[in-house]
Structures are given as structure tokens and as C-alpha cells.
Design an enzyme around this catalytic site. Structure first.
Site, PDB file in Angstrom:
ATOM      1  N   HIS A 170       0.895  -1.250  -0.036  1.00 25.84           N
ATOM      2  CA  HIS A 170      -0.025   0.076  -0.049  1.00 25.84           C
ATOM      3  C   HIS A 170       0.831   1.186  -0.045  1.00 25.84           C
ATOM      4  O   HIS A 170       1.704   1.358   0.733  1.00 25.84           O
ATOM      5  CB  HIS A 170      -0.863  -0.137   1.307  1.00 25.84           C
ATOM      6  CG  HIS A 170      -1.644   1.160   1.498  1.00 25.84           C
ATOM      7  ND1 HIS A 170      -1.310   2.137   2.503  1.00 25.84           N
ATOM      8  CD2 HIS A 170      -2.831   1.568   0.894  1.00 25.84           C
ATOM      9  CE1 HIS A 170      -2.242   3.324   2.211  1.00 25.84           C
ATOM     10  NE2 HIS A 170      -2.957   3.055   1.275  1.00 25.84           N
ATOM     11  N   HIS A 215       1.616  11.157  -2.112  1.00 24.80           N
ATOM     12  CA  HIS A 215       0.358  10.969  -1.481  1.00 24.80           C
ATOM     13  C   HIS A 215      -0.432  12.038  -1.503  1.00 24.80           C
ATOM     14  O   HIS A 215      -0.349  12.988  -0.827  1.00 24.80           O
ATOM     15  CB  HIS A 215       0.354  10.427  -0.106  1.00 24.80           C
ATOM     16  CG  HIS A 215      -0.750   9.839   0.650  1.00 24.80           C
ATOM     17  ND1 HIS A 215      -0.990   9.712   1.798  1.00 24.80           N
ATOM     18  CD2 HIS A 215      -1.978   9.476  -0.261  1.00 24.80           C
ATOM     19  CE1 HIS A 215      -2.236   8.915   2.051  1.00 24.80           C
ATOM     20  NE2 HIS A 215      -2.657   8.968   0.973  1.00 24.80           N
TER      21      HIS A 215
END
Length: 597
Positions: A170, A215
Site C-alpha cells: 500500500h 500521497h
């Protein structure tokens, strides 16, 4: 004979007189004795009678015997040796058959072991084995707990991709937390080295039309998309099929994609429905969930995520949460869309909706929180879903510290891609690495038949009907050069071992040895534990060595995790690894394993 051999190997090193600690360590290595320098240091100190930092040849012999001649191994040797000095070839065959369960041995199997491990030439020529040879054999890779057959790709790799568990990460680019942490190429290198086959790349528009990876809507740093691809190209394809599948949103049908093959799509952008909308309190932005994985013959895969610029940051309950402005359309690059064939991102609504409308090439990503609720309320439907469609589970948004959930609960449901934060050590990553040791460490494991067969009614939350339990017995004999406690000024620790089974809820159990005080070098437990395992195909076993703590809790010293069905029978050595997954060799546990089904 052993004395003559021993002196012939070391006399040259003592021609100049006594030797110091460094030369002692090198001489032990020359004799093929693996040792931990910290332990050698204190054993050296105890045997240096004059306390001058230099030892005689006799003092070295004493040190050698302490490290190499383990009492528990000599007891096994003596049980099969008629004179407690030599094993004949037939003695060795008896040991291999009765204790190591080497049933299908070739005629020369025992002699091949003698040739490989017996250091004394005269003994070797007589097709016999001394205790020196037996010690080296028992300390070799041939006596490791992990089955040699499982170190190679042995499973059928021609099933559809949804029939496999796939090692998945992830936000692979992050190497610390999810909000302020650094994005780094090392995240990809580290994950690939650990056997990860599904990587995640968050692509955003950067300066001068060059995409960047980070991100989105956080303060994490950015890295170039181009360098990410270069690193993946370098490290991802050491041995596999050089194939990539891209998981993302898709414009139009597969037929329309085929019709566009060969056309120039540079700069073409189209809109598609944006139906991946989630509530911030429960789950991460699912529009960012696009993966890439292997083809239906289980090749290399990685995940690509494309996100569009959307509004907003908000603070709630002292946490930064990311939300998406609800919009009905998003823009997708046509060239990227046409790369999506077998792994089209599709928002998960309900199991009923998926049964009615979801296509074979559409995959779902489900947040950990929702997946856990579904696992408790609709476990059977969940398994029916994962038999047909690739399902990815990812950490909830509130795990801003990059902590991980226990992946076992979702493997029990047949979820193919259980994505973890590979940068965060601990129990979940120990289970992840341990599970994917199987099948040659390829990152792909064929799911058990009951998680693939449409006729199966398996439910991990229910006690299996007509099960044939797997009875596992482990005698934990001793520890070998265990890591000393960080709180000890010497090479000591108050050692204990925890053995834990992870699997379906009914199989999960933990057992523990007594504490051996002030001994990390060679603690002896000789304790036996029995486990009844109903679904061994899903079970992992984890060995954890700890130093008993009084005020601050126990101190982690090392661990090893592997699938239950990958264990050898007989006398076996359990290698230990640090919290970060680094080998602590030669630190290990010495055990005896027996099981029946």
C-alpha cells in the site's frame, strides 16, 4: 582421530604464540563454525585465564567445544552411534529415516551427506561420519524447518489470476507516515526485494507536464514518475514473465479499446463516470485505488493509481482527513485507459450488485473497516465474491502512522490482494513475509481448493464440518546463540519462546515456554507443545523469542514465521530474524517437529 584432525587445522595459526579475539573469530570461521561475535567475546573472556586478551591453543580448543559441540546434538548422535564416536553409513541411514523422515532416499543419499559435511578425510573415505561431521550437517540448510520443495515455484501457475493470493503493498512510495512522510524510490526497491508483486503508484501532474508520485492532498514529498518506472524495471523482473497489468478507471469497452489499437492517442483526454465516492470517516479515497498486477498466468504485476485534482483538506477530531469533492465526471488519459484490460477499477457497492453487473475484468478495492464488517456479517458472500473477482483490501485512512492490520482475517476470505504498508515492521509484516515464503517466494500462492471451488460452503467463522484435523507436535529443545538483551551488559537474556498459530479463528492459539534466566547463548527448554489445526492450508506458525521484562514488558529478540504446511518433520533449525526482517544468523531455535493428518 578427531584430535589429530583438529590440531592439523589450527597449529599453523598458533606458530606465533597466543591469538587474540579477532583471530579467534576468523579461526572459528575457517573451521566452518558459524558464530555470533558478541557470544564469542564473552566466551573468550571466560577462557582467557591470564586475562591478557590472548589465548593458548588449549584455551581455543575449549572455546571451540563450547560453541561447536552442543550437548543436545551429541545426545542425538550417541543414540545412533554404537561407540559414541562414529556413525556408520547404516547408522546415518537409520537416523535419516527414523528422525528426519527421509523416506524416499536414493541409494547414495547418506553417503552424499557424508561427502558434503564430514571434515575428516580418513573418516570420509570409510563412508562414516564423526561428531564433527554430524554437527556440521545438523547446522546446515538441509536441516532447516522450511521445506526445500517450497523454495521453488511448485504450484500450478496456469489458473486465472483470481485464484491466487498476491503479495501486495500500500502506498509503496512512502517510507514513513502517510501525511508528512518522505516519498522515496527505496520504498519500491525494498518492497520488490521482499517479494511484493503489486506496487502502488500515485500519479499527479507535476512541473513541465512531468508526472510526479506522492500521497495526494498531504505534505508528503514528491518523486519523479519516470524514476519510479526505472527502478521497477531494474528490480521487478529478476525472474518472472516480464508482464505488467495496469489497474485503473477505463473509458469504453474492451471492443472499443481493440478498435483503437495502433492509433495516436497522445494528448487525448476523455471523461468517464466518477462513481468511486466514499465517506471520509470510514474509508480512504477509493478513486485512488488503481492497481496493477500479473496476468492470468501469474506474471509480474504492479499497481498504478491515477488521481484527479480535487478540493479539500479538513480537520476533524485533531486528525487531517482527506475528502473528495463529489463530482460526476473525471478526466482520464485515453492512452492510460487503453492499457487497462484485465484489471479495470470498479467501485464495490454490494455483493448482490457485483453478482448481477460486475464483469470478469472488473476488480474492487475495499477499505479495511468495511471489509471487516462484511467479513463478520456476510462471510460466505464475501468468499463467493473473491472466487470470481480480484479483491484488494487496503488500510483505513486513520492509519496515518502507516500501521498495519492483521492480513490473516482477509486471506481467510480469499482476498487476493491484501495490501500492507511494507515500511512498517511488526506482526502483520511478519505474517506477510512468512506466508509468501511459499511457492519459491514468487509472490503468488494458489488459494486452497475450498476458496476456489464454487461448490464449497467454507466459512472461516464457523467450525468446519467433517474436517480432518491436522495434529502438530513441536518439542522446543534449545536456543542457539540467541541475540542478547539490549539491557544486558554481557551476552545474557532471560529467554522465553512463544509459538503462535494464525489461521481461521478456531485455529488461532498461543503457547509459551518457561523462562531460562541469564542465558542467551544456549538455553535449554525441552518442552513439548501440541496444536490441533482444522484448516492447515490457511495456517501460519510464528516463533517469537523474547527477553522477559519486569517493568517495561518483554523485549523482542527475534522471530520466524512460515506456513504450517511448509514445515519439515524431524530435528530442525528455526532461523531467526530481527524486527526489521534482517537475518540474525546464526541465532536460531532447535526443535523436533512431528505431525499427522
Amino acid at each position: 582421530m578427531e584430535n589429530k584432525w583438529f590440531l592439523s587445522r589450527i597449529q599453523e595459526d598458533f606458530r606465533g604464540g597466543k591469538i587474540n579475539l579477532d583471530k579467534t573469530v576468523k579461526l572459528l570461521e575457517k573451521l566452518d563454525i558459524r558464530c555470533h561475535v558478541v557470544h564469542v567475546k564473552y566466551i573468550f573472556k571466560d577462557n582467557d585465564r591470564l586475562k591478557q586478551g590472548r589465548i593458548t591453543i588449549e584455551e581455543f580448543r575449549a572455546i571451540y567445544r563450547i560453541i561447536a559441540h552442543r550437548e543436545e546434538v551429541f545426545e542425538i548422535f550417541s543414540a545412533y552411534s554404537s561407540n559414541r564416536k562414529i556413525l556408520s553409513e547404516n547408522n546415518l541411514i537409520d537416523f535419516l529415516k527414523q528422525e528426519q523422515y527421509a523416506i524416499e532416499m536414493s541409494t547414495n543419499f547418506a553417503y552424499e551427506i557424508i561427502k558434503k559435511y564430514e571434515p575428516i578425510e580418513e573418516v570420509r573415505k570409510e563412508r562414516k561420519m564423526s561428531f564433527e561431521g554430524f554437527t556440521r550437517y545438523m547446522d546446515s540448510s538441509e536441516c532447516l524447518l522450511f521445506k526445500k520443495e517450497c523454495t521453488k515455484v511448485y504450484q500450478d501457475m496456469t489458473h486465472p489470476l483470481n485464484d491466487y493470493f498476491i503479495s501486495s503493498s500500500h502506498n509503496t512510495y512512502l517510507i514513513s507516515d502517510q501525511l508528512l512522510g518522505r516519498s522515496d524510490l527505496w520504498g519500491y526497491v525494498s518492497a520488490l526485494v521482499k517479494g511484493c508483486r503489486c506496487l502502488e503508484i500515485d500519479c499527479w501532474d507535476g512541473a513541465q507536464n512531468e508526472p510526479v508520485v506522492y500521497h495526494g492532498y498531504t505534505l508528503t514529498s514528491k518523486i519523479s514518475f519516470k524514476t519510479v518506472i526505472q527502478v521497477i524495471h531494474k528490480y521487478a523482473f529478476m525472474a518472472l514473465k516480464f508482464k505488467i497489468l495496469v489497474k485503473n478507471k477505463k473509458i469504453g469497452t474492451l471492443k472499443e479499446t481493440r478498435e483503437r489499437r495502433g492509433s495516436d492517442k497522445h494528448g487525448q483526454v476523455e471523461e468517464c463516470e466518477d462513481d468511486n465516492e466514499t465517506e471520509p470517516e470510514e474509508e480512504e479515497d477509493e478513486a485512488k485505488d488503481s492497481d496493477a498486477l500479473k496476468d492470468s498466468f501469474a506474471s509480474d504485476v504492479f499497481l498504478i493509481k491515477e488521481t484527479q485534482e480535487k478540493d479539500g483538506e479538513m480537520k476533524k477530531a485533531g486528525r487531517l482527513l482527506i475528502f473528495r469533492k463529489k463530482t460526476s465526471k473525471v478526466k482520464i488519459a485515453l492512452a492510460l485507459s487503453d492499457l487497462v484490460i484485465y484489471t479495470k477499477s470498479e467501485k464495490f457497492r454490494t455483493f448482490q450488485h457485483a453478482r448481477m453487473y460486475q464483469q470478469f475484468n472488473e476488480n474492487n478495492s475495499i477499505g479495511e473497516t468495511r471489509a471487516r464488517k462484511l467479513s463478520k456479517l456476510r462471510a460466505h458472500e464475501f468468499i463467493v465474491h473473491t472466487k470470481k473477482f480480484i479483491t484488494r483490501i487496503y488500510p483505513k485512512a486513520t492509519r496515518t502512522d502507516s500501521s498495519n492490520y492483521n492480513p490473516q482475517e482477509f486471506w481467510n476470505l480469499g482476498c487476493q490482494m491484501v495490501a500492507l504498508n511494507f515500511q512498517t515492521p511488526g506482526l502483520p509484516m511478519d505474517l506477510q513475509i512468512g506466508k509468501f515464503l511459499d511457492n519459491g517466494g514468487s509472490g503468488y500462492i494458489l488459494k486452497p481448493q475450498f476458496l476456489r471451488d464454487d461448490k464449497s460452503n467454507f466459512n472461516p467463522n464457523e467450525k468446519p464440518k467433517d474436517s480432518n484435523p491436522f495434529t502438530l507436535t513441536i518439542r522446543l529443545i534449545s536456543g542457539i546463540q540467541l541475540p542478547p538483551s539490549n539491557y544486558s551488559s554481557s551476552n545474557k537474556a532471560d529467554t522465553l519462546v512463544i509459538i503462535e498459530i494464525f489461521g481461521v479463528p478456531d485455529d488461532q492459539v498461543k503457547q509459551q515456554t518457561r523462562v531460562i534466566k541469564k542465558n542467551a547463548f544456549s538455553p535449554r527448554w525441552n518442552e513439548t507443545f501440541t496444536f490441533i489445526i482444522h484448516m492447515p492450508e490457511l495456517a501460519l506458525i510464528r516463533f517469537v523469542v523474547e527477553n522477559q521484562g519486569v517493568l517495561t514488558g518483554n523485549e523482542f529478540l527475534g522471530q520466524y514465521t512460515l506456513p504450517v504446511l511448509c514445515m519439515n518433520k524431524g530435528y530442525r533449525r528455526v532461523p531467526l530474524f530481527s524486527k526489521l526482517g534482517e537475518s540474525l544468523d546464526p541465532a536460531s531455535l532447535f526443535i523436533y517437529v512431528w505431525y499427522i493428518r
